[in-house]
Design a protein around this motif. Sequence first.
Motif, PDB file in Angstrom:
ATOM      1  N   HIS A 140      62.919  61.943  28.606  1.00 23.40           N
ATOM      2  CA  HIS A 140      63.646  62.228  27.374  1.00 23.40           C
ATOM      3  C   HIS A 140      64.744  61.186  27.186  1.00 23.40           C
ATOM      4  O   HIS A 140      65.448  60.838  28.136  1.00 23.40           O
ATOM      5  CB  HIS A 140      64.289  63.618  27.427  1.00 23.40           C
ATOM      6  N   LEU A 141      64.864  60.709  25.961  1.00 23.27           N
ATOM      7  CA  LEU A 141      65.985  59.846  25.604  1.00 23.27           C
ATOM      8  C   LEU A 141      66.787  60.590  24.555  1.00 23.27           C
ATOM      9  O   LEU A 141      66.286  60.860  23.458  1.00 23.27           O
ATOM     10  CB  LEU A 141      65.485  58.507  25.053  1.00 23.27           C
ATOM     11  N   GLU A 142      68.012  60.950  24.888  1.00 30.07           N
ATOM     12  CA  GLU A 142      68.814  61.783  23.990  1.00 30.07           C
ATOM     13  C   GLU A 142      70.184  61.162  23.737  1.00 30.07           C
ATOM     14  O   GLU A 142      70.754  60.489  24.595  1.00 30.07           O
ATOM     15  CB  GLU A 142      68.997  63.181  24.589  1.00 30.07           C
ATOM     16  N   ASN A 143      70.681  61.418  22.519  1.00 33.92           N
ATOM     17  CA  ASN A 143      72.050  61.010  22.146  1.00 33.92           C
ATOM     18  C   ASN A 143      72.303  59.532  22.456  1.00 33.92           C
ATOM     19  O   ASN A 143      73.319  59.162  23.073  1.00 33.92           O
ATOM     20  CB  ASN A 143      73.079  61.874  22.882  1.00 33.92           C
ATOM     21  N   CYS A 144      71.379  58.693  22.030  1.00 32.94           N
ATOM     22  CA  CYS A 144      71.478  57.264  22.299  1.00 32.94           C
ATOM     23  C   CYS A 144      71.701  56.508  20.993  1.00 32.94           C
ATOM     24  O   CYS A 144      70.959  56.688  20.014  1.00 32.94           O
ATOM     25  CB  CYS A 144      70.201  56.762  22.986  1.00 32.94           C
ATOM     26  N   ASN A 145      72.695  55.662  20.978  1.00 31.53           N
ATOM     27  CA  ASN A 145      73.013  54.859  19.790  1.00 31.53           C
ATOM     28  C   ASN A 145      73.278  53.422  20.243  1.00 31.53           C
ATOM     29  O   ASN A 145      74.292  53.130  20.858  1.00 31.53           O
ATOM     30  CB  ASN A 145      74.243  55.435  19.080  1.00 31.53           C
ATOM     31  N   ALA A 146      72.303  52.540  19.948  1.00 33.47           N
ATOM     32  CA  ALA A 146      72.431  51.137  20.340  1.00 33.47           C
ATOM     33  C   ALA A 146      71.793  50.261  19.271  1.00 33.47           C
ATOM     34  O   ALA A 146      70.974  50.719  18.475  1.00 33.47           O
ATOM     35  CB  ALA A 146      71.774  50.892  21.694  1.00 33.47           C
TER      36      ALA A 146
ATOM     37  N   GLU B  52      69.918  57.353  28.178  1.00 32.74           N
ATOM     38  CA  GLU B  52      71.015  56.809  27.375  1.00 32.74           C
ATOM     39  C   GLU B  52      71.972  55.977  28.221  1.00 32.74           C
ATOM     40  O   GLU B  52      72.688  55.103  27.702  1.00 32.74           O
ATOM     41  CB  GLU B  52      71.777  57.926  26.668  1.00 32.74           C
ATOM     42  N   GLU B  53      71.994  56.203  29.547  1.00 30.64           N
ATOM     43  CA  GLU B  53      72.890  55.439  30.412  1.00 30.64           C
ATOM     44  C   GLU B  53      72.446  53.996  30.608  1.00 30.64           C
ATOM     45  O   GLU B  53      73.255  53.122  30.930  1.00 30.64           O
ATOM     46  CB  GLU B  53      73.015  56.116  31.784  1.00 30.64           C
ATOM     47  N   ASN B  54      71.137  53.728  30.462  1.00 25.67           N
ATOM     48  CA  ASN B  54      70.675  52.367  30.723  1.00 25.67           C
ATOM     49  C   ASN B  54      70.209  51.627  29.471  1.00 25.67           C
ATOM     50  O   ASN B  54      69.448  50.662  29.552  1.00 25.67           O
ATOM     51  CB  ASN B  54      69.567  52.346  31.800  1.00 25.67           C
ATOM     52  N   ILE B  55      70.691  52.073  28.303  1.00 25.85           N
ATOM     53  CA  ILE B  55      70.429  51.344  27.064  1.00 25.85           C
ATOM     54  C   ILE B  55      71.742  51.133  26.325  1.00 25.85           C
ATOM     55  O   ILE B  55      72.468  52.079  26.037  1.00 25.85           O
ATOM     56  CB  ILE B  55      69.450  52.102  26.151  1.00 25.85           C
TER      57      ILE B  55
END
Length: 216
Positions: A42-48, A24-27
């Motif tokens: 894992h990709l978690e809690n990502c909103n883009a 999530e830090e790099n998206i």
Amino acid sequence: MKENNIKVLKPKIPNDLSVFKLSEENISDYDSISEAIIDKCHLENCNAEKVSFKEAIFKNVVFRDVSLEYSEFTDIRFENCDLSNVNFIESSIHRVEFVNCKLIGINLSESTMRNVVFNQCNGQYSFFRFTNFKQVVFSECELPFADFQESEFSKVEFKNTNMTQSQMYGVKLKGIDFSSCDIDGMAARIEDVKGIIVTPAQAISLASLMGIIIKG
């Protein structure tokens, strides 16, 4: 996997891919990721929004609480990934393969799909409302309770797929062959199923749509 009756263009992916650690830090909005292999993360809690993925392979990737609306996926292969409940609303999906993926509750509504294959995927309760499909194949998938309402089909194929209780209201199914699929309880309008290709037993189950009572 048997050959598809519909010609679907395969993803154009280079052999020399760079390893990319997805998090999530790099998206963020408008990011672009290309020529990458993304494995076992894992990709978690990502909103883009409006993220572009091109020429990449996702393997054994788990998505949790992920929303990537209005994004672009071109020349992508998802393999053994868990995309359950992911939000890909209004995305562009072009030359993409989903292989042995968990797609329970995935939301691809209002998206555009061109040259896409879903093979051996579990897409229970998936959402494809108002999606435009062209040259798309579902092969050996689980799609019970999937929602395709008001979608547009052009050169779409379903093979050996469980579509029980799926929603097909407003989808023109003329010429679509469901004879190898389980369509028990599939919901559609009379005008939607005109020209559908089914087995005699399936035709009997669809008779209820026309108010026909079959007496044994």
